[in-house]
Motif scaffolding. Structure first.
Motif, PDB file in Angstrom:
ATOM      1  N   SER A 198       2.368   8.827  20.047  1.00 42.49           N
ATOM      2  CA  SER A 198       1.567   7.958  19.371  1.00 42.49           C
ATOM      3  C   SER A 198       2.284   6.715  19.155  1.00 42.49           C
ATOM      4  N   ALA A 199       1.400   5.684  18.660  1.00 40.84           N
ATOM      5  CA  ALA A 199       1.982   4.233  18.494  1.00 40.84           C
ATOM      6  C   ALA A 199       0.776   3.715  17.389  1.00 40.84           C
ATOM      7  N   HIS A 200       1.212   2.620  17.036  1.00 35.99           N
ATOM      8  CA  HIS A 200       0.238   1.598  15.977  1.00 35.99           C
ATOM      9  C   HIS A 200      -0.705   0.958  16.896  1.00 35.99           C
ATOM     10  N   GLY A 201      -1.911   1.181  16.467  1.00 36.48           N
ATOM     11  CA  GLY A 201      -3.160   0.823  17.186  1.00 36.48           C
ATOM     12  C   GLY A 201      -3.146  -0.610  17.703  1.00 36.48           C
ATOM     13  N   SER A 202      -2.225  -1.372  17.079  1.00 36.46           N
ATOM     14  CA  SER A 202      -2.420  -2.882  17.329  1.00 36.46           C
ATOM     15  C   SER A 202      -1.252  -3.257  18.438  1.00 36.46           C
ATOM     16  N   THR A 203      -0.296  -2.247  18.833  1.00 34.84           N
ATOM     17  CA  THR A 203       0.196  -2.154  19.944  1.00 34.84           C
ATOM     18  C   THR A 203      -0.012  -0.943  20.748  1.00 34.84           C
ATOM     19  N   PRO A 204      -1.178  -0.737  21.435  1.00 31.95           N
ATOM     20  CA  PRO A 204      -1.327   0.498  22.132  1.00 31.95           C
ATOM     21  C   PRO A 204      -0.360   0.556  23.162  1.00 31.95           C
ATOM     22  N   ASP A 223      14.069  -7.713  16.504  1.00 33.74           N
ATOM     23  CA  ASP A 223      14.749  -6.755  17.325  1.00 33.74           C
ATOM     24  C   ASP A 223      14.789  -5.680  16.771  1.00 33.74           C
ATOM     25  N   TYR A 224      13.991  -5.267  15.389  1.00 40.45           N
ATOM     26  CA  TYR A 224      14.044  -3.852  15.115  1.00 40.45           C
ATOM     27  C   TYR A 224      12.815  -2.794  15.798  1.00 40.45           C
ATOM     28  N   GLU A 225      13.426  -1.758  15.787  1.00 39.02           N
ATOM     29  CA  GLU A 225      12.748  -0.636  16.399  1.00 39.02           C
ATOM     30  C   GLU A 225      11.561  -0.456  15.582  1.00 39.02           C
ATOM     31  N   ASN A 226      10.192  -0.767  16.269  1.00 40.71           N
ATOM     32  CA  ASN A 226       9.124  -0.401  15.546  1.00 40.71           C
ATOM     33  C   ASN A 226       8.519   0.894  15.647  1.00 40.71           C
ATOM     34  N   THR A 227       8.698   1.814  14.303  1.00 42.72           N
ATOM     35  CA  THR A 227       8.337   3.172  14.624  1.00 42.72           C
ATOM     36  C   THR A 227       6.963   3.595  13.804  1.00 42.72           C
ATOM     37  N   MET A 228       6.444   2.542  13.302  1.00 44.84           N
ATOM     38  CA  MET A 228       5.252   2.494  12.377  1.00 44.84           C
ATOM     39  C   MET A 228       4.066   3.549  13.161  1.00 44.84           C
ATOM     40  N   HIS A 229       3.534   4.499  12.480  1.00 48.29           N
ATOM     41  CA  HIS A 229       2.423   5.207  13.218  1.00 48.29           C
ATOM     42  C   HIS A 229       3.170   6.240  14.057  1.00 48.29           C
ATOM     43  N   GLN A 230       4.193   6.475  14.231  1.00 49.60           N
ATOM     44  CA  GLN A 230       4.785   7.346  15.369  1.00 49.60           C
ATOM     45  C   GLN A 230       5.408   8.578  14.594  1.00 49.60           C
ATOM     46  N   HIS A 237       0.893  -1.174  -0.060  1.00 53.75           N
ATOM     47  CA  HIS A 237      -0.092  -0.014  -0.121  1.00 53.75           C
ATOM     48  C   HIS A 237       0.842   1.119   0.139  1.00 53.75           C
ATOM     49  N   LEU A 238       0.390   2.319  -0.516  1.00 49.64           N
ATOM     50  CA  LEU A 238       0.899   3.676  -0.757  1.00 49.64           C
ATOM     51  C   LEU A 238       0.404   4.708   0.169  1.00 49.64           C
ATOM     52  N   ASP A 239      -0.553   4.378   0.782  1.00 51.00           N
ATOM     53  CA  ASP A 239      -1.108   5.649   1.453  1.00 51.00           C
ATOM     54  C   ASP A 239      -0.301   5.370   2.942  1.00 51.00           C
ATOM     55  N   VAL A 240      -0.353   6.579   3.641  1.00 50.39           N
ATOM     56  CA  VAL A 240       0.068   6.590   5.168  1.00 50.39           C
ATOM     57  C   VAL A 240      -0.681   7.243   6.074  1.00 50.39           C
ATOM     58  N   VAL A 241      -0.285   7.155   7.505  1.00 48.56           N
ATOM     59  CA  VAL A 241      -1.259   7.638   8.192  1.00 48.56           C
ATOM     60  C   VAL A 241      -0.797   9.054   8.556  1.00 48.56           C
ATOM     61  N   LEU A 261      -6.196  10.950  16.007  1.00 49.74           N
ATOM     62  CA  LEU A 261      -6.304  11.354  14.326  1.00 49.74           C
ATOM     63  C   LEU A 261      -6.927  10.125  13.582  1.00 49.74           C
ATOM     64  N   ARG A 262      -6.827   9.010  14.034  1.00 49.46           N
ATOM     65  CA  ARG A 262      -7.233   7.526  13.240  1.00 49.46           C
ATOM     66  C   ARG A 262      -7.379   6.767  14.324  1.00 49.46           C
ATOM     67  N   GLU A 263      -8.522   5.695  14.141  1.00 47.63           N
ATOM     68  CA  GLU A 263      -8.741   4.601  15.336  1.00 47.63           C
ATOM     69  C   GLU A 263      -7.611   3.854  15.328  1.00 47.63           C
ATOM     70  N   ASN A 264      -6.652   3.465  14.310  1.00 51.59           N
ATOM     71  CA  ASN A 264      -5.690   2.630  14.419  1.00 51.59           C
ATOM     72  C   ASN A 264      -4.450   3.267  14.671  1.00 51.59           C
ATOM     73  N   MET A 265      -4.522   4.491  15.588  1.00 54.19           N
ATOM     74  CA  MET A 265      -3.245   5.213  16.315  1.00 54.19           C
ATOM     75  C   MET A 265      -3.730   5.546  17.579  1.00 54.19           C
ATOM     76  N   VAL A 266      -2.516   5.452  18.375  1.00 50.71           N
ATOM     77  CA  VAL A 266      -2.773   5.910  19.782  1.00 50.71           C
ATOM     78  C   VAL A 266      -2.643   7.469  19.674  1.00 50.71           C
ATOM     79  N   PRO A 267      -3.625   7.877  20.287  1.00 49.25           N
ATOM     80  CA  PRO A 267      -3.717   9.511  20.206  1.00 49.25           C
ATOM     81  C   PRO A 267      -2.358  10.334  20.853  1.00 49.25           C
ATOM     82  N   GLU A 268      -1.682  10.817  20.167  1.00 47.88           N
ATOM     83  CA  GLU A 268      -0.576  11.626  20.690  1.00 47.88           C
ATOM     84  C   GLU A 268      -1.009  12.573  21.789  1.00 47.88           C
TER      85      GLU A 268
END
Length: 469
Positions: free
Chosen positions: A269-275, A436-443, A87-91, A214-221
């Motif tokens: 913020s963080a990805h909604g799957s890892t609140p 062991d990668y630092e996950n910064t998706m949606h942040q 996918h090419l869209d972003v949060v 901002l989005r349901e799948n993002m932790v509100p910053e």
């Protein structure tokens, strides 16, 4: 025939990064305010789609743009089809960036940009994996269909439209480069449920409005509220100072406005799957406001947020917690908060990632019993739990290639995140984040390791070839 796919990637490092930079420079956030028949999710996603398809045409592929919802190109021949879904869209970029989120920059080997890890970076690594097979003219007996969507981060309306209008049969098996190595062969169900509240106010202090997320799948910053009534700015500032001392993980501010006094709390913020990896600014704001004399429906809104949602990521306080031995725990992200005094319908959006054994309707029935909630509604779009067994040839092949390139043992993973891999019965997610990668998706400051992208490209090249040779 023995191919050194790593060496082939090394030959294309500069062009891969150049193409990736050009894609990252496009702000492809969904913008419903500018959506129309030609731009179903706004102009940004369309621009990214057109750019990607033009790149594919440059490299000799015949492309199809499915009414600006999604696009694809194909390579090879054969009755069986391997689908690759990206996918090419972003949060939304949000705030707190140390760089411009749409001016990609490499700092200490890390590529910073919105979409660098989710999902433009992995998409480009996978694209170049297939490009190597094409450039070398390797013999294949199956067809590859590379599909890119533009609404993965919202409602997947792109894929709904694609499968209805693309005019081609669904691939027989496939993967999405939108998660982690070694593999994601299981994904929890995904549904957003909305708690509805009326808008009355009572008490000495009135809650004029409360907004966060901002989005349901993002932790509100961050979240902000406007207060009025028997309260002054100095009182709020003093109370907030004490609150911030007790909760140093958040910051905040107080500002006088014409309609009242505005209070803001900022978390992470963080990805909604890892609140649990975020700091929910909205629940902290409610926790701060709950001590003031706010009554009526506004009180119920704050009590649910502060008492039942704050720091509870498995729905235990709500009474919806659930565990499955294979898929693990249900998780919950309190993602979007909207309250306006006098409004007939105020909402809190709860995004659930649920394992097999429970379902949205079961969760809904429990939520309907919450005090102050007028009703509970379900999002139109959701996903049921998905699993592909470890002995499936697709899984075995992908893990074999991963093990060859990394020297690490492959293993199955079930995640709360949803990827396009679940679009197919025999579909998985494969990379591009390494263990062991630092996950910064949606942040803020989303980034990816440049060398890891090159490593992933080599893995994708060999994996695709093993699946279609």
């Amino acid at each position: 025939m023995t191919i050194n796919f790593k060496a082939e990637v090394d030959k294309r490092r500069d062009e891969l990064m150049k193409d990736l930079f050009s894609l990252l420079e496009i702000n492809s956030e969904r913008d419903d305010s500018q959506a129309d028949a030609q731009h179903p999710f706004g102009p940004g996603p369309v621009k990214a789609l057109e750019h990607f398809l033009a790149m594919a045409e440059r490299d000799g592929y015949t492309t199809e743009n499915i009414d600006n919802y999604a696009g694809h190109f194909e390579y090879g021949q054969g009755d069986e089809v391997l689908g690759i879904f990206a996918h090419l869209d972003v949060v939304p970029a949000g705030s707190g960036w140390r760089t411009d989120p749409y001016k990609p920059e490499v700092i200490d080997g890390q590529l910073y940009a919105r979409g660098s890890s989710d999902d433009k970076g992995p998409t480009m690594a996978c694209y170049y994996g297939l490009k190597i097979i094409k450039d070398l003219g390797l013999p294949v007996s199956k067809k590859v269909r590379f599909v890119v969507g533009t609404d993965e981060e919202s409602g997947w309306a792109d894929m709904d439209y694609y499968f209805q209008h693309a005019g081609v049969k669904a691939p027989d098996f496939g993967f999405s480069p939108d998660a982690e190595f070694p593999i994601i062969n299981g994904e929890k169900g995904n549904i957003t449920e909305y708690l509805h509240f009326a808008g009355t106010n009572a008490g000495a202090v009135q809650l004029r409005c409360f907004e966060g997320g901002l989005r349901e799948n993002m932790v509100p910053e961050s979240a902000a509220a406007v207060l009025a009534g028997n309260i002054d700015q100095q009182e709020l500032e003093d109370a907030l100072s004490l609150f911030l001392d007790a909760h140093p993980q958040v910051s905040g501010s107080v500002e006088a406005q014409t309609k009242g006094i505005r209070v803001e709390i900022i978390g992470k913020s963080a990805h909604g799957s890892t609140p649990q990896e975020g700091i929910n600014g909205a629940t902290y704001l409610a926790k701060f406001l709950i001590d003031f004399d706010i009554q009526g429906d506004a009180r119920a809104f704050l009590e649910v947020t502060a008492d039942l949602l704050h720091d509870d990521f498995q729905g235990q306080k709500l009474g919806v917690a659930y565990h499955d031995d294979r898929m693990g725990e249900l998780t919950m992200n309190a993602g979007v908060f909207q309250f306006k005094e006098g409004a007939e319908d105020n909402t809190i959006a709860l995004n659930f990632r649920y394992p097999q054994g429970t379902n949205p309707e079961t969760i809904q029935k429990v939520l309907e019993k919450l005090a102050g909630v007028t009703r509970v509604s379900l999002a139109e779009h959701g996903h049921t739990p998905h699993y592909v067994p470890m002995d499936d040839p697709l899984v075995e092949t992908l893990l074999s290639v991963y093990e060859k390139h990394t020297g690490l043992k492959g293993y199955e993973q079930v995640i709360g995140g949803g990827t396009f891999g679940r679009l197919l019965k025999r579909g998985v997610a494969f990379g591009a984040m390494f263990p062991d990668y630092e996950n910064t998706m949606h942040q803020a400051n989303e980034h990816t390791d440049v060398e890891d992208l090159y490593r992933a490209a080599a893995i994708y090249a060999e994996a695709i070839y093993e699946l279609i040779k």
